[in-house]
Design an enzyme around this catalytic site. Structure first.
Site, PDB file in Angstrom:
ATOM      1  N   ASN A  39       3.735  -3.231   5.126  1.00 48.05           N
ATOM      2  CA  ASN A  39       3.617  -3.138   3.673  1.00 48.05           C
ATOM      3  C   ASN A  39       2.726  -4.284   3.209  1.00 48.05           C
ATOM      4  OD1 ASN A  39       5.380  -0.929   3.534  1.00 48.05           O
ATOM      5  ND2 ASN A  39       7.166  -2.269   3.499  1.00 48.05           N
ATOM      6  N   HIS A  55       4.504  -9.213   8.559  1.00 46.66           N
ATOM      7  CA  HIS A  55       5.519  -8.701   9.478  1.00 46.66           C
ATOM      8  C   HIS A  55       5.269  -7.236   9.739  1.00 46.66           C
ATOM      9  CE1 HIS A  55       6.940  -8.543   5.316  1.00 46.66           C
ATOM     10  NE2 HIS A  55       7.554  -7.405   5.628  1.00 46.66           N
ATOM     11  N   GLY A  57       5.344  -2.306  -1.690  1.00 52.10           N
ATOM     12  CA  GLY A  57       6.700  -2.612  -1.234  1.00 52.10           C
ATOM     13  C   GLY A  57       6.822  -3.899  -0.445  1.00 52.10           C
ATOM     14  N   CYS A 112       9.192 -18.081   7.740  1.00 47.21           N
ATOM     15  CA  CYS A 112       8.963 -19.368   8.415  1.00 47.21           C
ATOM     16  C   CYS A 112      10.308 -20.029   8.729  1.00 47.21           C
ATOM     17  CB  CYS A 112       8.091 -20.283   7.562  1.00 47.21           C
ATOM     18  SG  CYS A 112       6.332 -19.853   7.570  1.00 47.21           S
TER      19      CYS A 112
HETATM   20  P1  5GP Z   1       8.794  -5.913   3.164  1.00 44.08           P
HETATM   21  O1  5GP Z   1       9.529  -5.252   2.025  1.00 44.08           O
HETATM   22  O2  5GP Z   1       8.176  -7.224   2.726  1.00 44.08           O
HETATM   23  O3  5GP Z   1       7.823  -5.023   3.860  1.00 44.08           O
HETATM   24  O4  5GP Z   1       9.880  -6.222   4.263  1.00 44.08           O
HETATM   25  C1  5GP Z   1      10.760  -7.303   4.199  1.00 44.08           C
HETATM   26  C2  5GP Z   1      11.922  -6.941   5.087  1.00 44.08           C
HETATM   27  O5  5GP Z   1      12.652  -8.107   5.351  1.00 44.08           O
HETATM   28  C3  5GP Z   1      12.902  -5.936   4.447  1.00 44.08           C
HETATM   29  O6  5GP Z   1      12.991  -4.780   5.263  1.00 44.08           O
HETATM   30  C4  5GP Z   1      14.221  -6.705   4.395  1.00 44.08           C
HETATM   31  O7  5GP Z   1      15.347  -5.891   4.691  1.00 44.08           O
HETATM   32  C5  5GP Z   1      14.022  -7.804   5.413  1.00 44.08           C
HETATM   33  N1  5GP Z   1      14.725  -9.037   5.107  1.00 44.08           N
HETATM   34  C6  5GP Z   1      14.758  -9.672   3.916  1.00 44.08           C
HETATM   35  N2  5GP Z   1      15.484 -10.805   4.000  1.00 44.08           N
HETATM   36  C7  5GP Z   1      15.911 -10.882   5.302  1.00 44.08           C
HETATM   37  C8  5GP Z   1      16.700 -11.827   6.017  1.00 44.08           C
HETATM   38  O8  5GP Z   1      17.160 -12.852   5.492  1.00 44.08           O
HETATM   39  N3  5GP Z   1      16.945 -11.566   7.322  1.00 44.08           N
HETATM   40  C9  5GP Z   1      16.452 -10.446   7.943  1.00 44.08           C
HETATM   41  N4  5GP Z   1      16.762 -10.297   9.231  1.00 44.08           N
HETATM   42  N5  5GP Z   1      15.693  -9.546   7.300  1.00 44.08           N
HETATM   43  C10 5GP Z   1      15.426  -9.754   6.001  1.00 44.08           C
HETATM   44 ZN    ZN Z   2       5.860 -17.930   6.550  1.00 45.32          ZN
END
Ligand code: 5GP
Ligand code: ZN
Length: 111
Positions: free
Chosen positions: A87, A100, A93, A9
């Site tokens: 995920n 997203h 994960g 957000c």
């Molecule tokens: P999840 O593990 O929840 O499927 O994916 C979260 C993703 O967000 C990860 O691939 C991680 O590298 C990315 N991510 C986490 N913090 C940030 C951030 O501050 N900026 C960006 N651009 N990506 C982020």
């Molecule tokens: Zn949000």
């Protein structure tokens, strides 16, 4: 509705900077900070939903739109081929609880 404690957000509002790839009225796309492919983009709805199932139940059109945005990114970056990952849950994960789509493209991907 947005969540004041939610990282994505804050990225959507610009409170936390990101490298924008695409945006429209409902959807924002930006580069993953820790890319797992040559092109690794996160596509998110501006509205806060915790995960893909919650989004699918509340707004299936938005989910379909995110798939189309992913396709458009892959058309531009890599002749239309891409991997789309949601995920869902800590044990799968998921680390950010704003739905997203990970769009992996830009190169041939391992199986
Ligand atoms: P999840 O593990 O929840 O499927 O994916 C979260 C993703 O967000 C990860 O691939 C991680 O590298 C990315 N991510 C986490 N913090 C940030 C951030 O501050 N900026 C960006 N651009 N990506 C982020
Ligand atoms: Zn949000």
């Amino acid at each position: 509705m947005s969540d004041k404690d939610c990282l994505f957000c804050k990225i959507i509002t610009g409170e936390i900077p990101s490298e924008k790839v695409y945006e429209d009225d409902t959807t924002y796309a930006f580069k993953d900070i820790n890319p797992k492919a040559k092109v690794h983009v996160l596509v998110v709805p501006r509205e806060h939903y915790a995960n893909v199932a919650e989004l699918a139940a509340a707004d299936p059109q938005q989910l379909a739109h995110m798939a189309q945005v992913a396709q458009n990114i892959a058309d531009k970056e890599f002749h239309g081929a891409f991997r789309l990952i949601f995920n869902t849950g800590i044990d799968a994960g998921q680390t950010v609880f704003h739905v997203h789509a990970h769009v992996l493209t830009g190169e041939k991907l391992d199986e």
